[in-house]
Scaffold this motif. Structure first.
Motif, PDB file in Angstrom:
ATOM      1  N   SER A  86       0.079  19.173  -2.288  1.00 56.36           N
ATOM      2  CA  SER A  86      -0.020  18.088  -3.158  1.00 56.36           C
ATOM      3  C   SER A  86      -0.700  18.178  -4.386  1.00 56.36           C
ATOM      4  CB  SER A  86      -0.566  16.874  -2.083  1.00 56.36           C
ATOM      5  OG  SER A  86      -0.851  15.955  -2.971  1.00 56.36           O
ATOM      6  N   VAL A  87      -2.060  18.809  -4.302  1.00 53.35           N
ATOM      7  CA  VAL A  87      -2.816  18.904  -5.485  1.00 53.35           C
ATOM      8  C   VAL A  87      -2.310  19.924  -6.307  1.00 53.35           C
ATOM      9  CG1 VAL A  87      -5.059  19.721  -6.198  1.00 53.35           C
ATOM     10  CG2 VAL A  87      -4.850  18.397  -4.064  1.00 53.35           C
ATOM     11  N   LEU A  88      -1.827  20.886  -5.897  1.00 52.58           N
ATOM     12  CA  LEU A  88      -1.088  22.159  -6.848  1.00 52.58           C
ATOM     13  C   LEU A  88       0.101  21.543  -7.655  1.00 52.58           C
ATOM     14  CD1 LEU A  88      -1.222  24.781  -7.794  1.00 52.58           C
ATOM     15  CD2 LEU A  88       0.307  25.527  -5.700  1.00 52.58           C
ATOM     16  N   ILE A  89       0.996  20.587  -6.766  1.00 48.87           N
ATOM     17  CA  ILE A  89       2.081  20.109  -7.402  1.00 48.87           C
ATOM     18  C   ILE A  89       1.700  19.319  -8.403  1.00 48.87           C
ATOM     19  CG2 ILE A  89       4.025  18.606  -6.855  1.00 48.87           C
ATOM     20  CD1 ILE A  89       4.298  19.798  -4.201  1.00 48.87           C
ATOM     21  N   ALA A  90       0.585  18.312  -8.125  1.00 45.30           N
ATOM     22  CA  ALA A  90       0.227  17.248  -9.180  1.00 45.30           C
ATOM     23  C   ALA A  90      -0.330  17.832 -10.330  1.00 45.30           C
ATOM     24  CB  ALA A  90      -0.616  16.403  -8.592  1.00 45.30           C
ATOM     25  N   ALA A  91      -1.045  18.846 -10.189  1.00 45.71           N
ATOM     26  CA  ALA A  91      -1.899  19.694 -11.241  1.00 45.71           C
ATOM     27  C   ALA A  91      -0.687  20.343 -12.112  1.00 45.71           C
ATOM     28  CB  ALA A  91      -2.609  21.005 -10.661  1.00 45.71           C
ATOM     29  N   ASN A  92       0.504  20.927 -11.488  1.00 47.86           N
ATOM     30  CA  ASN A  92       1.614  21.517 -12.261  1.00 47.86           C
ATOM     31  C   ASN A  92       2.238  20.278 -13.114  1.00 47.86           C
ATOM     32  OD1 ASN A  92       1.302  24.123 -11.380  1.00 47.86           O
ATOM     33  ND2 ASN A  92       2.933  23.588  -9.747  1.00 47.86           N
ATOM     34  N   LEU A  93       2.443  19.178 -12.613  1.00 49.91           N
ATOM     35  CA  LEU A  93       3.013  17.998 -13.460  1.00 49.91           C
ATOM     36  C   LEU A  93       2.084  17.829 -14.571  1.00 49.91           C
ATOM     37  CD1 LEU A  93       4.287  15.920 -10.500  1.00 49.91           C
ATOM     38  CD2 LEU A  93       5.514  17.470 -12.161  1.00 49.91           C
ATOM     39  N   LEU A  96       2.274  19.953 -17.198  1.00 54.49           N
ATOM     40  CA  LEU A  96       3.583  19.931 -17.891  1.00 54.49           C
ATOM     41  C   LEU A  96       3.707  18.448 -18.785  1.00 54.49           C
ATOM     42  CD1 LEU A  96       6.076  20.897 -15.195  1.00 54.49           C
ATOM     43  CD2 LEU A  96       5.360  22.410 -17.325  1.00 54.49           C
ATOM     44  N   GLU A  97       2.682  18.020 -18.933  1.00 61.12           N
ATOM     45  CA  GLU A  97       2.223  16.609 -19.767  1.00 61.12           C
ATOM     46  C   GLU A  97       3.275  15.438 -19.341  1.00 61.12           C
ATOM     47  OE1 GLU A  97       2.468  17.944 -23.570  1.00 61.12           O
ATOM     48  OE2 GLU A  97       0.254  18.944 -23.658  1.00 61.12           O
ATOM     49  N   ILE A  98       3.717  15.347 -17.942  1.00 62.03           N
ATOM     50  CA  ILE A  98       4.232  14.215 -17.628  1.00 62.03           C
ATOM     51  C   ILE A  98       3.520  12.944 -17.635  1.00 62.03           C
ATOM     52  CG2 ILE A  98       5.694  13.228 -15.649  1.00 62.03           C
ATOM     53  CD1 ILE A  98       6.769  15.847 -16.359  1.00 62.03           C
ATOM     54  N   GLY A  99       4.073  11.921 -18.441  1.00 55.73           N
ATOM     55  CA  GLY A  99       3.462  10.832 -18.715  1.00 55.73           C
ATOM     56  C   GLY A  99       2.731   9.943 -17.530  1.00 55.73           C
ATOM     57  N   GLU A 100       3.585   9.749 -16.512  1.00 61.27           N
ATOM     58  CA  GLU A 100       3.193   9.070 -15.461  1.00 61.27           C
ATOM     59  C   GLU A 100       3.509   9.607 -14.049  1.00 61.27           C
ATOM     60  OE1 GLU A 100       2.139   5.791 -15.138  1.00 61.27           O
ATOM     61  OE2 GLU A 100       1.954   5.907 -17.288  1.00 61.27           O
ATOM     62  N   ILE A 101       2.216   9.864 -13.434  1.00 62.10           N
ATOM     63  CA  ILE A 101       2.506  10.537 -12.269  1.00 62.10           C
ATOM     64  C   ILE A 101       1.974   9.634 -11.087  1.00 62.10           C
ATOM     65  CG2 ILE A 101       1.513  12.527 -10.976  1.00 62.10           C
ATOM     66  CD1 ILE A 101       0.963  13.968 -13.615  1.00 62.10           C
ATOM     67  N   TRP A 102       2.817   9.522 -10.221  1.00 63.71           N
ATOM     68  CA  TRP A 102       2.392   8.852  -8.888  1.00 63.71           C
ATOM     69  C   TRP A 102       2.443   9.932  -7.713  1.00 63.71           C
ATOM     70  CZ3 TRP A 102       2.197   3.284  -8.684  1.00 63.71           C
ATOM     71  CH2 TRP A 102       2.746   2.678  -9.782  1.00 63.71           C
ATOM     72  N   ALA A 103       1.285   9.781  -7.005  1.00 63.34           N
ATOM     73  CA  ALA A 103       1.125  10.637  -5.789  1.00 63.34           C
ATOM     74  C   ALA A 103       0.553   9.982  -4.479  1.00 63.34           C
ATOM     75  CB  ALA A 103      -0.032  11.598  -6.367  1.00 63.34           C
ATOM     76  N   LYS A 104       1.169  10.602  -3.408  1.00 66.12           N
ATOM     77  CA  LYS A 104       0.848  10.196  -2.263  1.00 66.12           C
ATOM     78  C   LYS A 104      -0.552  10.650  -1.799  1.00 66.12           C
ATOM     79  CE  LYS A 104       2.343  10.436   2.781  1.00 66.12           C
ATOM     80  NZ  LYS A 104       3.163  10.806   3.449  1.00 66.12           N
ATOM     81  N   ALA A 105      -1.526  10.054  -1.169  1.00 68.80           N
ATOM     82  CA  ALA A 105      -2.626  10.548  -0.586  1.00 68.80           C
ATOM     83  C   ALA A 105      -2.871  10.089   0.698  1.00 68.80           C
ATOM     84  CB  ALA A 105      -3.973   9.917  -1.367  1.00 68.80           C
ATOM     85  N   THR A 106      -3.392  11.123   1.751  1.00 64.42           N
ATOM     86  CA  THR A 106      -3.604  10.773   3.049  1.00 64.42           C
ATOM     87  C   THR A 106      -4.994  10.173   3.436  1.00 64.42           C
ATOM     88  OG1 THR A 106      -4.173  13.013   3.407  1.00 64.42           O
ATOM     89  CG2 THR A 106      -1.642  11.791   3.809  1.00 64.42           C
ATOM     90  N   SER A 107      -5.881  10.442   2.462  1.00 64.55           N
ATOM     91  CA  SER A 107      -7.219   9.925   2.402  1.00 64.55           C
ATOM     92  C   SER A 107      -7.802   9.689   1.231  1.00 64.55           C
ATOM     93  CB  SER A 107      -8.057  10.956   3.140  1.00 64.55           C
ATOM     94  OG  SER A 107      -8.378  12.272   2.211  1.00 64.55           O
ATOM     95  N   GLY A 111      -7.278  11.312  -2.320  1.00 63.81           N
ATOM     96  CA  GLY A 111      -6.987  10.315  -3.503  1.00 63.81           C
ATOM     97  C   GLY A 111      -7.889  10.488  -4.645  1.00 63.81           C
ATOM     98  N   THR A 112      -9.021  10.989  -4.525  1.00 61.82           N
ATOM     99  CA  THR A 112     -10.133  11.340  -5.466  1.00 61.82           C
ATOM    100  C   THR A 112      -9.933  12.529  -5.956  1.00 61.82           C
ATOM    101  OG1 THR A 112     -11.836   9.964  -4.351  1.00 61.82           O
ATOM    102  CG2 THR A 112     -12.616  11.815  -5.845  1.00 61.82           C
ATOM    103  N   ILE A 113      -9.416  13.470  -5.396  1.00 62.05           N
ATOM    104  CA  ILE A 113      -9.076  14.739  -6.058  1.00 62.05           C
ATOM    105  C   ILE A 113      -7.708  14.651  -7.147  1.00 62.05           C
ATOM    106  CG2 ILE A 113      -8.068  17.134  -5.628  1.00 62.05           C
ATOM    107  CD1 ILE A 113      -9.722  17.055  -2.933  1.00 62.05           C
ATOM    108  N   LEU A 114      -6.880  14.041  -6.425  1.00 58.69           N
ATOM    109  CA  LEU A 114      -5.574  13.619  -7.277  1.00 58.69           C
ATOM    110  C   LEU A 114      -5.842  12.853  -8.598  1.00 58.69           C
ATOM    111  CD1 LEU A 114      -3.385  12.747  -4.472  1.00 58.69           C
ATOM    112  CD2 LEU A 114      -2.941  14.635  -5.835  1.00 58.69           C
TER     113      LEU A 114
END
Length: 221
Positions: A86-93, A96-107, A111-114
């Motif tokens: 999850s973290v690696l995918i979000a970091a890639n996005l 890549l300068e994606i303007g809006e990134i929504w991410a699921k967190a399980t704790s 969420g803090t890391i994301l």
């Protein structure tokens, strides 16, 4: 597979588990152009009839570049159970300068890391669903949406001591600290309230206010 232009109606959804697939299906129903990325071939095949699906590993920045991720202004990371992925995918996005990134967190820690790596919006599906159900079980609430700082909007049945009175007569904001936004009577269209709106048995109310005040209001007899 690469895209040629930015489109605000296009959404990149990564991961087609229960959360990601529900988002992709709903976005498709809303007329959005969905491109899903899934590493599991069975899941990719399952949803390929509904919207475009690419079987790829989004942990690879190169794979995201090749499928045209840079052309999307919005992306959803539906991978949540595997924190590292999850973290690696979000970091890639983010890279890549994606303007809006929504991410699921399980704790909360997840969420803090994301958020720290640059995700704009972090959602907690299990926690949010549990919170909604708890409020619905505890009173007359039919649905519950918490916004920020303890403010919420609820769909509820009318407390007994409001039935047969108009909104003006009840003066809900002064007496209970809540605001009645609208009323849906059986067989009738939704109505935004005025002082003359009458509350009847069987109505459904849309009410806003602080969570604790809404909870107390919903439990009135």
């Amino acid at each position: 597979m690469a895209r040629t232009s930015n489109n605000t109606d296009s959404v990149l959804v990564i991961g087609l588990g229960r959360f990601g697939s529900a988002i992709a299906v709903t976005l498709d129903k809303l007329g959005k152009d969905v491109l899903a990325v899934e590493s599991d071939s069975a899941l990719a095949q399952k949803w390929s009839h509904r919207f475009r699906v690419v079987e790829a590993d989004a942990r690879s920045a190169e794979a995201l570049i090749q499928l045209g991720a840079r052309d999307f202004t919005t992306a959803v990371v539906g991978v949540g159970s595997k924190l590292e992925s999850s973290v690696l995918i979000a970091a890639n996005l983010v890279d890549l300068e994606i303007g809006e990134i929504w991410a699921k967190a399980t704790s909360r820690e997840h969420g803090t890391i994301l958020r720290r790596i640059g995700a704009n919006h972090v959602v907690y599906p299990e926690f949010d669903a549990g919170q909604r159900v708890a409020h619905m079980v505890s009173g007359k609430m039919l649905d519950y949406i918490e916004m920020e700082d303890g403010f919420a909007i609820v769909k509820m049945l009318p407390p007994k001591d409001t039935i047969g009175f108009t909104v003006g007569q009840l003066d809900l904001r002064r007496r209970y600290g809540v605001t009645l936004i609208g009323v849906k009577s059986p067989g009738q269209p939704f109505e935004y309230t005025s002082d003359e709106t009458l509350i009847s048995q069987g109505d459904t109310l849309i009410v806003s206010g602080e969570s604790e005040l809404l909870e107390a209001f919903s439990k009135r007899v």
